[in-house]
Design a protein around this motif. Structure first.
Motif, PDB file in Angstrom:
ATOM      1  N   ILE A   1      10.225   3.654   0.039  1.00 42.58           N
ATOM      2  CA  ILE A   1       9.607   3.038  -1.139  1.00 42.58           C
ATOM      3  C   ILE A   1       9.002   4.132  -2.021  1.00 42.58           C
ATOM      4  O   ILE A   1       8.197   4.940  -1.562  1.00 42.58           O
ATOM      5  CB  ILE A   1       8.510   2.032  -0.721  1.00 42.58           C
ATOM      6  N   LYS A   2       9.393   4.172  -3.270  1.00 48.44           N
ATOM      7  CA  LYS A   2       8.860   5.178  -4.191  1.00 48.44           C
ATOM      8  C   LYS A   2       7.474   4.745  -4.656  1.00 48.44           C
ATOM      9  O   LYS A   2       7.275   3.595  -5.064  1.00 48.44           O
ATOM     10  CB  LYS A   2       9.797   5.351  -5.379  1.00 48.44           C
ATOM     11  N   TYR A   3       6.536   5.667  -4.578  1.00 47.35           N
ATOM     12  CA  TYR A   3       5.142   5.326  -4.879  1.00 47.35           C
ATOM     13  C   TYR A   3       4.463   6.455  -5.639  1.00 47.35           C
ATOM     14  O   TYR A   3       4.972   7.569  -5.731  1.00 47.35           O
ATOM     15  CB  TYR A   3       4.383   5.069  -3.570  1.00 47.35           C
ATOM     16  N   LYS A   4       3.316   6.135  -6.174  1.00 46.24           N
ATOM     17  CA  LYS A   4       2.474   7.142  -6.819  1.00 46.24           C
ATOM     18  C   LYS A   4       1.098   7.076  -6.175  1.00 46.24           C
ATOM     19  O   LYS A   4       0.705   6.040  -5.626  1.00 46.24           O
ATOM     20  CB  LYS A   4       2.403   6.913  -8.321  1.00 46.24           C
ATOM     21  N   GLU A   5       0.375   8.163  -6.229  1.00 46.96           N
ATOM     22  CA  GLU A   5      -0.910   8.262  -5.544  1.00 46.96           C
ATOM     23  C   GLU A   5      -2.030   8.577  -6.525  1.00 46.96           C
ATOM     24  O   GLU A   5      -1.874   9.388  -7.434  1.00 46.96           O
ATOM     25  CB  GLU A   5      -0.845   9.367  -4.488  1.00 46.96           C
ATOM     26  N   GLY A   6      -3.145   7.909  -6.324  1.00 51.02           N
ATOM     27  CA  GLY A   6      -4.366   8.238  -7.066  1.00 51.02           C
ATOM     28  C   GLY A   6      -5.476   8.507  -6.079  1.00 51.02           C
ATOM     29  O   GLY A   6      -5.689   7.721  -5.155  1.00 51.02           O
ATOM     30  N   LYS A   7      -6.166   9.624  -6.236  1.00 54.15           N
ATOM     31  CA  LYS A   7      -7.175  10.017  -5.257  1.00 54.15           C
ATOM     32  C   LYS A   7      -8.425  10.488  -5.986  1.00 54.15           C
ATOM     33  O   LYS A   7      -8.341  11.183  -7.003  1.00 54.15           O
ATOM     34  CB  LYS A   7      -6.618  11.137  -4.372  1.00 54.15           C
TER      35      LYS A   7
ATOM     36  N   ASP B   1       3.627  -0.626 -10.397  1.00 51.59           N
ATOM     37  CA  ASP B   1       2.202  -0.286 -10.344  1.00 51.59           C
ATOM     38  C   ASP B   1       1.418  -1.177  -9.383  1.00 51.59           C
ATOM     39  O   ASP B   1       0.204  -1.091  -9.290  1.00 51.59           O
ATOM     40  CB  ASP B   1       1.574  -0.339 -11.754  1.00 51.59           C
ATOM     41  N   GLU B   2       2.121  -2.056  -8.631  1.00 52.04           N
ATOM     42  CA  GLU B   2       1.414  -2.895  -7.661  1.00 52.04           C
ATOM     43  C   GLU B   2       0.799  -2.028  -6.564  1.00 52.04           C
ATOM     44  O   GLU B   2       1.432  -1.096  -6.059  1.00 52.04           O
ATOM     45  CB  GLU B   2       2.368  -3.909  -7.028  1.00 52.04           C
TER      46      GLU B   2
ATOM     47  N   ALA C   1      -2.587  -1.074  -9.983  1.00 46.63           N
ATOM     48  CA  ALA C   1      -3.630  -0.052 -10.073  1.00 46.63           C
ATOM     49  C   ALA C   1      -4.345  -0.157 -11.417  1.00 46.63           C
ATOM     50  O   ALA C   1      -5.568   0.006 -11.500  1.00 46.63           O
ATOM     51  CB  ALA C   1      -3.023   1.335  -9.886  1.00 46.63           C
ATOM     52  N   GLU C   2      -3.600  -0.462 -12.463  1.00 47.43           N
ATOM     53  CA  GLU C   2      -4.228  -0.597 -13.784  1.00 47.43           C
ATOM     54  C   GLU C   2      -5.201  -1.770 -13.819  1.00 47.43           C
ATOM     55  O   GLU C   2      -6.262  -1.695 -14.456  1.00 47.43           O
ATOM     56  CB  GLU C   2      -3.173  -0.764 -14.873  1.00 47.43           C
TER      57      GLU C   2
ATOM     58  N   LEU D   1      -7.535   4.706 -11.679  1.00 51.06           N
ATOM     59  CA  LEU D   1      -7.221   5.423 -12.922  1.00 51.06           C
ATOM     60  C   LEU D   1      -6.283   6.594 -12.647  1.00 51.06           C
ATOM     61  O   LEU D   1      -5.339   6.853 -13.392  1.00 51.06           O
ATOM     62  CB  LEU D   1      -8.506   5.933 -13.576  1.00 51.06           C
ATOM     63  N   ALA D   2      -6.546   7.285 -11.543  1.00 50.24           N
ATOM     64  CA  ALA D   2      -5.700   8.419 -11.170  1.00 50.24           C
ATOM     65  C   ALA D   2      -4.290   7.968 -10.829  1.00 50.24           C
ATOM     66  O   ALA D   2      -3.311   8.663 -11.116  1.00 50.24           O
ATOM     67  CB  ALA D   2      -6.312   9.157  -9.985  1.00 50.24           C
ATOM     68  N   ALA D   3      -4.171   6.794 -10.198  1.00 50.31           N
ATOM     69  CA  ALA D   3      -2.853   6.278  -9.831  1.00 50.31           C
ATOM     70  C   ALA D   3      -2.098   5.713 -11.038  1.00 50.31           C
ATOM     71  O   ALA D   3      -0.881   5.763 -11.077  1.00 50.31           O
ATOM     72  CB  ALA D   3      -3.002   5.197  -8.760  1.00 50.31           C
ATOM     73  N   THR D   4      -2.848   5.172 -12.021  1.00 51.43           N
ATOM     74  CA  THR D   4      -2.212   4.523 -13.176  1.00 51.43           C
ATOM     75  C   THR D   4      -1.453   5.539 -14.013  1.00 51.43           C
ATOM     76  O   THR D   4      -0.247   5.442 -14.204  1.00 51.43           O
ATOM     77  CB  THR D   4      -3.261   3.802 -14.033  1.00 51.43           C
ATOM     78  N   ASP D   5      -2.135   6.511 -14.573  1.00 57.03           N
ATOM     79  CA  ASP D   5      -1.443   7.572 -15.310  1.00 57.03           C
ATOM     80  C   ASP D   5      -2.228   8.880 -15.256  1.00 57.03           C
ATOM     81  O   ASP D   5      -2.351   9.590 -16.249  1.00 57.03           O
ATOM     82  CB  ASP D   5      -1.171   7.170 -16.762  1.00 57.03           C
ATOM     83  N   ASN D   6      -2.783   9.118 -14.072  1.00 54.89           N
ATOM     84  CA  ASN D   6      -3.504  10.361 -13.798  1.00 54.89           C
ATOM     85  C   ASN D   6      -4.598  10.642 -14.815  1.00 54.89           C
ATOM     86  O   ASN D   6      -4.650  11.719 -15.428  1.00 54.89           O
ATOM     87  CB  ASN D   6      -2.519  11.546 -13.724  1.00 54.89           C
ATOM     88  N   ARG D   7      -5.476   9.663 -15.002  1.00 56.85           N
ATOM     89  CA  ARG D   7      -6.560   9.857 -15.970  1.00 56.85           C
ATOM     90  C   ARG D   7      -7.929   9.470 -15.420  1.00 56.85           C
ATOM     91  O   ARG D   7      -8.651   8.668 -16.032  1.00 56.85           O
ATOM     92  CB  ARG D   7      -6.281   9.081 -17.254  1.00 56.85           C
TER      93      ARG D   7
END
Length: 468
Positions: free
Chosen positions: A373-379, A407-408, A436-437, A458-464
């Motif tokens: 599963i392709k994912y993004k991480e916010g930390k 973005d779920e 995440a948003e 915020l970090a996971a949404t678009d790194n902000r």
């Protein structure tokens, strides 16, 4: 012979909650408990007493190590009264048990003390402690007999120097050197209790990291923090022998290179997990099947091989958690009543009550990779929060894993102050399939630890993230 709509065997969190929900739904209900107190392992020798000792030892640790920086000066040395600490723990347990007794009376649930065993699929014999027995009839039965500490085949638990969590909760002295076999939740929590009180603590773990079922980032962070507190870790060590020599316990093990290693201490806490408990149930008489791991076999409705008998909690497959058992107890009660309940096992949170606490829900990073599963991480680090700096609890982070396309939120993993409570926000968000948003746009009170969740989102949404 007394007749019931539902009989529950076992009064732990799963059992007593199932009984209450059955009674609420209008069913005549009985609960059977082998011990003289209600509440099962969790209330008597598990969740509640361990948290009482964790809190007491935390207060002592704060007094010794942190009060001065807060401008609090205590004349003379801070002393431990272990007997008093254990008395308080016992009082907390008693109050909680009394509360369960009150709930049984309030909901008009009949309580039987004794070992419940099946005579057949609709009759249960209760062998009482005083020697006599009684048989009741039940249209439906819920097996909620829980679990007991597991061990290794070559270890002889003497309950004095070679102990399980049950004995560790009532020691009469502070160990000089406690060796903990197993780097899971129970071993780490009780290890931290006695480390705070002055014991040397060594954790010997077979796998290459502690809390191995949780996200590896949590394991890495907790290891770092506990090492800083003085706990010693020996991962990738296979224990081969545990021998008591008077007041000394000698543990032999092999490290990952096959080299023999020896540990010596005055106490050895065997904490290698728990196993289902079905002793005395006489499941065969009712036709209930037990699998090769000692668990009661159930279908997706938690129904056993016999249609009017159900099983929940530690005695069935899945994580051995009190709140998982509670959810299953409610689920079965509502199923018997003809309702259509549901449980999302992916959203059962896991917690380690060390300090800092560790909490997680959903998929780990390792699971997402394994499943492709392709994912993004916010930390977001706890030390960046004003609330964390104010309290001095700067260790840890919040990590949110979200689906790369939708973005779920797929998983939330935390280390920090009060994250055992904070994880409920993540469970709620994921129950409603939040993105995440969505979380990032919710207002979080300032200053709070919860702001780390918003910042990680915020970090996971678009790194902000706003504060790093």
């Amino acid at each position: 012979m007394s007749k019931y709509d539902v009989a529950v065997i076992g009064s732990g969190p799963g059992g007593y909650v199932a009984a209450i929900r059955c009674a609420q739904l209008g069913m005549k209900t009985a609960i059977i408990e082998k011990y003289s107190t209600l509440g099962g392992t969790c209330l008597n020798v598990g969740c509640i007493p361990s948290k009482a000792l964790l809190d007491s030892s935390h207060h002592y640790d704060d007094a010794v190590r942190h009060f001065e920086e807060h401008g609090i000066e205590i004349p003379g040395d801070v002393k431990i009264n272990l007997e008093k600490m254990m008395e308080r723990k016992s009082a907390v347990v008693s109050q909680t048990i009394d509360g369960i007794g009150f709930l049984m009376k309030k909901n008009k649930i009949d309580v039987y003390e004794g070992i419940g065993s099946f005579k057949d699929a609709t009759h249960i014999t209760i062998d009482k402690t005083e020697g006599d027995s009684e048989t009741i009839e039940a249209k439906n039965t819920i097996i909620a007999t829980g679990s007991k500490p597991a061990s290794l085949p070559f270890i002889e638990i003497d309950k004095e120097r070679i102990i399980t969590s049950t004995e560790a909760l009532k020691l009469k002295e502070i160990p000089k050197h406690m060796i903990v076999i197993g780097g899971g939740v129970i071993g780490l929590e009780l290890g931290q209790v006695y480390k705070r009180l002055g014991a040397e603590v060594s954790v010997v773990e077979y796998l290459d990291r502690i809390i191995p079922t949780m996200d590896s980032a949590l394991s890495k962070e907790l290891t770092k923090v506990l090492k800083k507190q003085g706990v010693k870790f020996y991962t990738s060590h296979k224990v081969g022998g545990v021998e008591r020599k008077g007041d000394e316990v000698v543990i032999t093990a092999e490290d990952k290179k096959g080299k023999s290693v020896e540990f010596k201490g005055d106490y050895c806490l065997v904490s290698v997990g728990r196993k289902p408990y079905t002793d005395g149930l006489n499941a065969d008489a009712a036709g209930v099947k037990i699998d090769d791991r000692g668990r009661v076999e159930v279908n997706e409705h938690l129904q056993t091989s016999v249609k009017n008998i159900y099983a929940i909690g530690d005695v069935v497959k899945g994580t051995m958690l009190a709140h998982k058992a509670e959810e299953e107890g409610t689920f079965v009660a509502e199923t018997i009543a003809g309702q259509k309940p549901h449980i999302d096992y992916n959203l059962i949170p896991g917690v380690v009550y060390t300090w800092p606490e560790v909490a997680a829900v959903g998929k780990t990073e390792e699971q997402l990779k394994e499943e492709g599963i392709k994912y993004k991480e916010g930390k977001f680090p706890m030390r960046a929060l004003g609330r964390s700096r104010a309290s001095g609890d700067i260790d840890g982070f919040v990590k949110i894993l979200a689906d790369e396309k939708t973005d779920e939120v797929l998983g939330v993993h935390m280390v920090g102050a009060r994250v055992a409570d904070l994880i409920a926000e993540a469970v709620t968000a994921m129950e409603f399939r939040a993105s995440a948003e969505d979380i990032s746009r919710m207002s979080h009170a300032h200053p709070t630890y919860a702001e780390a969740v918003k910042e990680a989102a915020l970090a996971a949404t678009d790194n902000r993230p706003l504060h790093i």
